[in-house]
Write an enzyme that holds these catalytic residues in place. Structure first.
Site, PDB file in Angstrom:
ATOM      1  N   LEU A 135       0.843  -1.200   0.000  1.00  0.00           N
ATOM      2  CA  LEU A 135       0.000   0.000   0.000  1.00  0.00           C
ATOM      3  C   LEU A 135       0.879   1.251   0.000  1.00  0.00           C
ATOM      4  N   ILE A 167       7.882  -2.524   2.541  1.00  0.00           N
ATOM      5  CA  ILE A 167       6.924  -3.627   2.485  1.00  0.00           C
ATOM      6  C   ILE A 167       7.458  -4.861   3.222  1.00  0.00           C
ATOM      7  N   THR A 168       6.794  -5.187   4.334  1.00  0.00           N
ATOM      8  CA  THR A 168       7.176  -6.356   5.136  1.00  0.00           C
ATOM      9  C   THR A 168       7.011  -7.625   4.296  1.00  0.00           C
ATOM     10  N   CYS A 242      -8.494  -3.785   5.458  1.00  0.00           N
ATOM     11  CA  CYS A 242      -7.458  -4.753   5.863  1.00  0.00           C
ATOM     12  C   CYS A 242      -6.680  -4.190   7.046  1.00  0.00           C
ATOM     13  N   ALA A 246      -5.468  -5.720  10.740  1.00  0.00           N
ATOM     14  CA  ALA A 246      -4.070  -5.831  11.181  1.00  0.00           C
ATOM     15  C   ALA A 246      -3.811  -4.946  12.401  1.00  0.00           C
ATOM     16  N   GLY A 343      20.724  -0.436  33.220  1.00  0.00           N
ATOM     17  CA  GLY A 343      22.004   0.259  33.111  1.00  0.00           C
ATOM     18  C   GLY A 343      22.720  -0.122  31.827  1.00  0.00           C
ATOM     19  N   GLU A 367       1.261   0.884  10.065  1.00  0.00           N
ATOM     20  CA  GLU A 367      -0.187   0.705  10.291  1.00  0.00           C
ATOM     21  C   GLU A 367      -0.822   1.998  10.812  1.00  0.00           C
ATOM     22  N   THR A 369       0.684   6.098  11.737  1.00  0.00           N
ATOM     23  CA  THR A 369       1.575   6.643  12.776  1.00  0.00           C
ATOM     24  C   THR A 369       0.732   7.044  13.997  1.00  0.00           C
TER      25      THR A 369
HETATM   26  P1  TGC Z   1     -11.275   8.584   4.520  1.00  0.00           P
HETATM   27  O1  TGC Z   1     -12.053   9.563   3.703  1.00  0.00           O
HETATM   28  O2  TGC Z   1     -11.247   8.707   5.994  1.00  0.00           O
HETATM   29  O3  TGC Z   1     -11.782   7.089   4.147  1.00  0.00           O
HETATM   30  C1  TGC Z   1     -11.869   6.614   2.829  1.00  0.00           C
HETATM   31  C2  TGC Z   1     -12.827   5.428   2.843  1.00  0.00           C
HETATM   32  O4  TGC Z   1     -12.301   4.389   3.697  1.00  0.00           O
HETATM   33  C3  TGC Z   1     -13.194   4.150   4.814  1.00  0.00           C
HETATM   34  N1  TGC Z   1     -12.341   3.960   6.007  1.00  0.00           N
HETATM   35  C4  TGC Z   1     -12.127   2.794   6.577  1.00  0.00           C
HETATM   36  N2  TGC Z   1     -12.598   1.571   6.320  1.00  0.00           N
HETATM   37  C5  TGC Z   1     -12.177   0.563   7.112  1.00  0.00           C
HETATM   38  N3  TGC Z   1     -11.293   0.722   8.108  1.00  0.00           N
HETATM   39  C6  TGC Z   1     -10.779   1.940   8.393  1.00  0.00           C
HETATM   40  N4  TGC Z   1      -9.890   2.088   9.373  1.00  0.00           N
HETATM   41  C7  TGC Z   1     -11.207   3.036   7.623  1.00  0.00           C
HETATM   42  N5  TGC Z   1     -10.899   4.358   7.623  1.00  0.00           N
HETATM   43  C8  TGC Z   1     -11.605   4.899   6.633  1.00  0.00           C
HETATM   44  C9  TGC Z   1     -14.060   5.379   4.897  1.00  0.00           C
HETATM   45  O5  TGC Z   1     -15.312   5.089   5.477  1.00  0.00           O
HETATM   46  C10 TGC Z   1     -14.193   5.766   3.440  1.00  0.00           C
HETATM   47  O6  TGC Z   1     -15.122   4.877   2.833  1.00  0.00           O
HETATM   48  P2  TGC Z   1     -16.141   5.384   1.675  1.00  0.00           P
HETATM   49  O7  TGC Z   1     -17.059   4.241   1.431  1.00  0.00           O
HETATM   50  O8  TGC Z   1     -16.811   6.595   2.250  1.00  0.00           O
HETATM   51  O9  TGC Z   1     -15.272   5.720   0.512  1.00  0.00           O
HETATM   52  O10 TGC Z   1      -9.801   8.585   3.941  1.00  0.00           O
HETATM   53  P3  TGC Z   1      -8.650   9.660   4.080  1.00  0.00           P
HETATM   54  O11 TGC Z   1      -7.965   9.747   2.763  1.00  0.00           O
HETATM   55  O12 TGC Z   1      -9.183  10.926   4.704  1.00  0.00           O
HETATM   56  O13 TGC Z   1      -7.611   8.976   5.058  1.00  0.00           O
HETATM   57  C11 TGC Z   1      -7.782   8.868   6.362  1.00  0.00           C
HETATM   58  C12 TGC Z   1      -6.520   8.273   7.054  1.00  0.00           C
HETATM   59  C13 TGC Z   1      -5.398   9.277   7.175  1.00  0.00           C
HETATM   60  C14 TGC Z   1      -6.992   7.866   8.441  1.00  0.00           C
HETATM   61  C15 TGC Z   1      -6.008   7.050   6.258  1.00  0.00           C
HETATM   62  O14 TGC Z   1      -5.497   7.402   5.038  1.00  0.00           O
HETATM   63  C16 TGC Z   1      -4.956   6.274   7.032  1.00  0.00           C
HETATM   64  O15 TGC Z   1      -5.296   5.451   7.855  1.00  0.00           O
HETATM   65  N6  TGC Z   1      -3.631   6.526   6.765  1.00  0.00           N
HETATM   66  C17 TGC Z   1      -2.564   5.708   7.344  1.00  0.00           C
HETATM   67  C18 TGC Z   1      -2.144   4.696   6.328  1.00  0.00           C
HETATM   68  C19 TGC Z   1      -1.614   3.449   6.952  1.00  0.00           C
HETATM   69  O16 TGC Z   1      -1.927   3.074   8.069  1.00  0.00           O
HETATM   70  N7  TGC Z   1      -0.826   2.682   6.194  1.00  0.00           N
HETATM   71  C20 TGC Z   1      -0.380   1.408   6.632  1.00  0.00           C
HETATM   72  C21 TGC Z   1       0.226   0.612   5.514  1.00  0.00           C
HETATM   73  S1  TGC Z   1       0.344  -1.115   5.799  1.00  0.00           S
HETATM   74  C22 TGC Z   1       1.470  -1.295   7.014  1.00  0.00           C
HETATM   75  O17 TGC Z   1       1.970  -0.407   7.612  1.00  0.00           O
HETATM   76  C23 TGC Z   1       1.818  -2.685   7.332  1.00  0.00           C
HETATM   77  S2  TGC Z   1       2.945  -2.917   8.613  1.00  0.00           S
HETATM   78  C24 TGC Z   1       2.758  -4.558   8.699  1.00  0.00           C
HETATM   79  C25 TGC Z   1       3.489  -5.271   9.749  1.00  0.00           C
HETATM   80  O18 TGC Z   1       4.678  -5.563   9.521  1.00  0.00           O
HETATM   81  O19 TGC Z   1       2.840  -5.639  10.765  1.00  0.00           O
HETATM   82  P1  FAD Z   2       4.883   9.921   6.386  1.00  0.00           P
HETATM   83  O1  FAD Z   2       3.491   9.609   5.985  1.00  0.00           O
HETATM   84  O2  FAD Z   2       5.728  10.689   5.437  1.00  0.00           O
HETATM   85  O3  FAD Z   2       4.844  10.702   7.779  1.00  0.00           O
HETATM   86  C1  FAD Z   2       5.926  11.510   8.244  1.00  0.00           C
HETATM   87  C2  FAD Z   2       5.503  12.228   9.538  1.00  0.00           C
HETATM   88  O4  FAD Z   2       4.418  13.101   9.242  1.00  0.00           O
HETATM   89  C3  FAD Z   2       4.989  11.257  10.608  1.00  0.00           C
HETATM   90  O5  FAD Z   2       5.468  11.676  11.868  1.00  0.00           O
HETATM   91  C4  FAD Z   2       3.483  11.432  10.553  1.00  0.00           C
HETATM   92  O6  FAD Z   2       2.834  11.139  11.791  1.00  0.00           O
HETATM   93  C5  FAD Z   2       3.394  12.913  10.219  1.00  0.00           C
HETATM   94  N1  FAD Z   2       2.094  13.284   9.650  1.00  0.00           N
HETATM   95  C6  FAD Z   2       1.441  12.697   8.618  1.00  0.00           C
HETATM   96  N2  FAD Z   2       0.268  13.322   8.380  1.00  0.00           N
HETATM   97  C7  FAD Z   2       0.168  14.326   9.291  1.00  0.00           C
HETATM   98  C8  FAD Z   2      -0.815  15.340   9.563  1.00  0.00           C
HETATM   99  N3  FAD Z   2      -1.948  15.423   8.857  1.00  0.00           N
HETATM  100  N4  FAD Z   2      -0.563  16.181  10.577  1.00  0.00           N
HETATM  101  C9  FAD Z   2       0.574  16.108  11.307  1.00  0.00           C
HETATM  102  N5  FAD Z   2       1.540  15.179  11.084  1.00  0.00           N
HETATM  103  C10 FAD Z   2       1.336  14.311  10.096  1.00  0.00           C
HETATM  104  N6  FAD Z   2       3.472  -0.349   4.402  1.00  0.00           N
HETATM  105  C11 FAD Z   2       2.804  -1.241   3.624  1.00  0.00           C
HETATM  106  O7  FAD Z   2       2.019  -0.869   2.761  1.00  0.00           O
HETATM  107  N7  FAD Z   2       3.016  -2.588   3.770  1.00  0.00           N
HETATM  108  C12 FAD Z   2       3.869  -3.086   4.698  1.00  0.00           C
HETATM  109  O8  FAD Z   2       4.023  -4.301   4.805  1.00  0.00           O
HETATM  110  C13 FAD Z   2       4.593  -2.166   5.520  1.00  0.00           C
HETATM  111  N8  FAD Z   2       5.521  -2.626   6.410  1.00  0.00           N
HETATM  112  C14 FAD Z   2       6.313  -1.721   7.091  1.00  0.00           C
HETATM  113  C15 FAD Z   2       7.378  -2.180   7.849  1.00  0.00           C
HETATM  114  C16 FAD Z   2       8.215  -1.276   8.489  1.00  0.00           C
HETATM  115  C17 FAD Z   2       9.379  -1.781   9.275  1.00  0.00           C
HETATM  116  C18 FAD Z   2       7.958   0.109   8.394  1.00  0.00           C
HETATM  117  C19 FAD Z   2       8.847   1.101   9.098  1.00  0.00           C
HETATM  118  C20 FAD Z   2       6.915   0.567   7.639  1.00  0.00           C
HETATM  119  C21 FAD Z   2       6.087  -0.332   6.959  1.00  0.00           C
HETATM  120  N9  FAD Z   2       5.060   0.106   6.107  1.00  0.00           N
HETATM  121  C22 FAD Z   2       4.364  -0.782   5.331  1.00  0.00           C
HETATM  122  C23 FAD Z   2       4.883   1.538   5.872  1.00  0.00           C
HETATM  123  C24 FAD Z   2       4.179   2.271   6.979  1.00  0.00           C
HETATM  124  O9  FAD Z   2       2.811   2.020   6.973  1.00  0.00           O
HETATM  125  C25 FAD Z   2       4.480   3.752   6.794  1.00  0.00           C
HETATM  126  O10 FAD Z   2       5.832   3.951   7.158  1.00  0.00           O
HETATM  127  C26 FAD Z   2       3.581   4.646   7.623  1.00  0.00           C
HETATM  128  O11 FAD Z   2       2.239   4.554   7.173  1.00  0.00           O
HETATM  129  C27 FAD Z   2       4.025   6.109   7.577  1.00  0.00           C
HETATM  130  O12 FAD Z   2       4.278   6.517   6.274  1.00  0.00           O
HETATM  131  P2  FAD Z   2       5.688   7.246   5.928  1.00  0.00           P
HETATM  132  O13 FAD Z   2       6.775   6.407   6.457  1.00  0.00           O
HETATM  133  O14 FAD Z   2       5.687   7.556   4.487  1.00  0.00           O
HETATM  134  O15 FAD Z   2       5.650   8.575   6.796  1.00  0.00           O
END
Ligand code: TGC
Ligand code: FAD
Length: 387
Positions: A135, A167-168, A242, A246, A343, A367, A369
């Site tokens: 993603l 990407i993990t 998803c 997670a 320590g 997942e 920040t």
């Molecule tokens: P927004 O307008 O809020 O929502 C768009 C559409 O999505 C729906 N929705 C959700 N649905 C299910 N679960 C949630 N948590 C949902 N949050 C929102 C929402 O209802 C809407 O649906 P529809 O039908 O109206 O279109 O979207 P936005 O663009 O304003 O974004 C909101 C925000 C910032 C919260 C979102 O973009 C976000 O969560 N950003 C963080 C991204 C993130 O967490 N990336 C993680 C990547 S994967 C990863 O890190 C794996 S680590 C794995 C490991 O090693 O364990």
């Molecule tokens: P950025 O989005 O650039 O954020 C930078 C800083 O800006 C952060 O401090 C954030 O909190 C801050 N910020 C963002 N928006 C705002 C706001 N509106 N106001 C104030 N501050 C804000 N992703 C996947 O898709 N799949 C994976 O399997 C996966 N595995 C990962 C494994 C590891 C070890 C790590 C480190 C990351 C992984 N990720 C994965 C990515 C992870 O989800 C992103 O790192 C995370 O979502 C943050 O995105 P970024 O690193 O681009 O930081």
């Protein structure tokens, strides 16, 4: 009767017999197979792939999905306990299970066709087909709506171009769940990693999650058939759905890392004699330990209620955000404080706290920040979107 220092409110008594059994069997696996090797794996920057067959045999991959697909059909609380015990070993092992289960098997189950489910899920539950979830992109993970990776229709096929970052499992995966912009909004594709034009490059020099594989993915005219598209969802709610699964697991996982750090500091403080007495007998150290116990207890109660809501079908994404924020922060603070109690001994991987603290720097970032989750709660309580 003396209370259990790692479960002061006897939260375990609120678990069913089956949930306790699952927790105990994963705990045994972690004690016998993970803890003895994980410090070295972290030092060497090595993901212990050799543990996958046993993790799979224990039913820990896709554990909440139905038995029809070769999965264990467990409830959400059991999945949480699995994550907690695995992360007591290392966040990297829990990450592996989170990604395979919640980010790869779940979307195939929730958004895929029956053919896709039958084709992939049983092999994924056996650990023979490994997945990764693409993603995040280089230009900013917090805002996935700004996605540049695109998929263009070409006859019966789709052609994918773009890049994913952080990407993990990227370099160990057989399939990637790839989210891409299409004319019809964001859609998900199951991309075999052997497809021409797909490449994965491992990210090195990490100071965190060193026992986990993290990669960049590149798509250069990657062609897949329409049968590889997940047809039952369109838009950002697909990947965000998803993430809710997670993130739920990640609300439990850091409790394991916190317990490992806290119990290590507790034991150490009782045997470390300074100024003719154990440091555990000083008020300063007791305050720190008491505060750790308090924060762990609150986290345990929070996730159990979250799990019960999930199992009743009532869990809301904002509740997951609050628990993810609280529990990652709790575990990161505790592991850093535990390191201090040790320590100088605390700076090597002979003891777990510094490894957990370094890992949790990723867990608090991925997942969503900490700030993203705080703003989700802000949006929930004010009704105003600050993103
Ligand atoms: P927004 O307008 O809020 O929502 C768009 C559409 O999505 C729906 N929705 C959700 N649905 C299910 N679960 C949630 N948590 C949902 N949050 C929102 C929402 O209802 C809407 O649906 P529809 O039908 O109206 O279109 O979207 P936005 O663009 O304003 O974004 C909101 C925000 C910032 C919260 C979102 O973009 C976000 O969560 N950003 C963080 C991204 C993130 O967490 N990336 C993680 C990547 S994967 C990863 O890190 C794996 S680590 C794995 C490991 O090693 O364990
Ligand atoms: P950025 O989005 O650039 O954020 C930078 C800083 O800006 C952060 O401090 C954030 O909190 C801050 N910020 C963002 N928006 C705002 C706001 N509106 N106001 C104030 N501050 C804000 N992703 C996947 O898709 N799949 C994976 O399997 C996966 N595995 C990962 C494994 C590891 C070890 C790590 C480190 C990351 C992984 N990720 C994965 C990515 C992870 O989800 C992103 O790192 C995370 O979502 C943050 O995105 P970024 O690193 O681009 O930081």
């Amino acid at each position: 009767m003396a209370l259990n220092p790692a479960d002061l409110f006897d939260v375990r008594s609120m678990l069913s017999e089956e949930e306790r059994m699952i927790q105990d069997s994963v705990a045994r696996f972690v004690d016998e197979k993970v803890i003895p090797i994980i410090g070295d794996c972290f030092d060497q920057g090595r993901f212990p792939k050799e543990l996958i067959p046993e993790i799979a045999a224990m039913g820990l991959l896709g554990s909440s999905l139905p038995e029809k697909y070769g999965c264990a059909g467990l409830n959400g609380v059991s999945y949480g306990l699995i994550c907690q015990e695995l992360e007591r070993g290392d966040s990297g092992i829990r990450s592996f299970v989170s990604v395979q289960s919640s980010l790869c098997m779940y979307p195939i189950y929730a958004y895929g066709t029956e053919e896709q489910r039958m084709q992939y899920l049983p092999g994924m539950a056996r650990g023979e087909i490994l997945g990764c979830f693409g993603l995040t992109e280089p230009q900013g993970g917090s805002d996935p709506a700004n996605m540049k990776t695109n998929a263009k229709r070409d006859g019966d096929d789709w052609v994918i171009n773009g890049a994913k970052m952080w990407i993990t499992n990227g370099n160990v995966a057989h399939i990637a769940i790839v989210w891409a912009q299409t004319e019809d909004g964001i859609q998900g594709f199951i991309v075999p990693t052997t497809t021409l034009g797909f490449s994965a490059q491992e990210i090195h020099k990490k100071m965190s999650l060193r026992a986990s594989v993290t990669s960049a993915l590149f798509f250069d005219n990657v062609r897949v058939s329409d049968a590889q598209r997940l047809p039952n969802v369109k838009g950002l709610k697909g990947p965000l759905g998803c993430l809710t699964q997670a993130r739920y697991g990640i609300t439990w996982g850091p409790i394991g890392a916190a317990i490992s750090s806290y119990t290590t500091a507790l034991e150490y403080s009782k045997s470390r004699i300074l100024f003719n007495k154990p440091i555990a007998s000083t008020q300063a150290v007791q305050l720190k330990l008491a505060d750790m116990a308090r924060r762990i207890t609150l986290a345990q109660l929070l996730v159990l209620q979250l799990g019960r809501l999930k199992d009743a079908g009532n869990m809301q994404p904002a509740q997951v955000s609050m628990a993810k924020w609280n529990n990652c922060r709790m575990a990161l603070d505790i592991s850093r404080e535990a390191r201090d109690i040790l320590g100088g001994a605390g700076i090597t991987t002979e003891y777990s706290p510094i490894r957990h603290a370094l890992n949790l720097e990723s867990v608090i970032t991925y997942e969503g920040t900490e700030t993203v989750h705080q703003l989700v709660i802000g949006r929930e309580v004010t009704g105003i979107n600050a993103f």
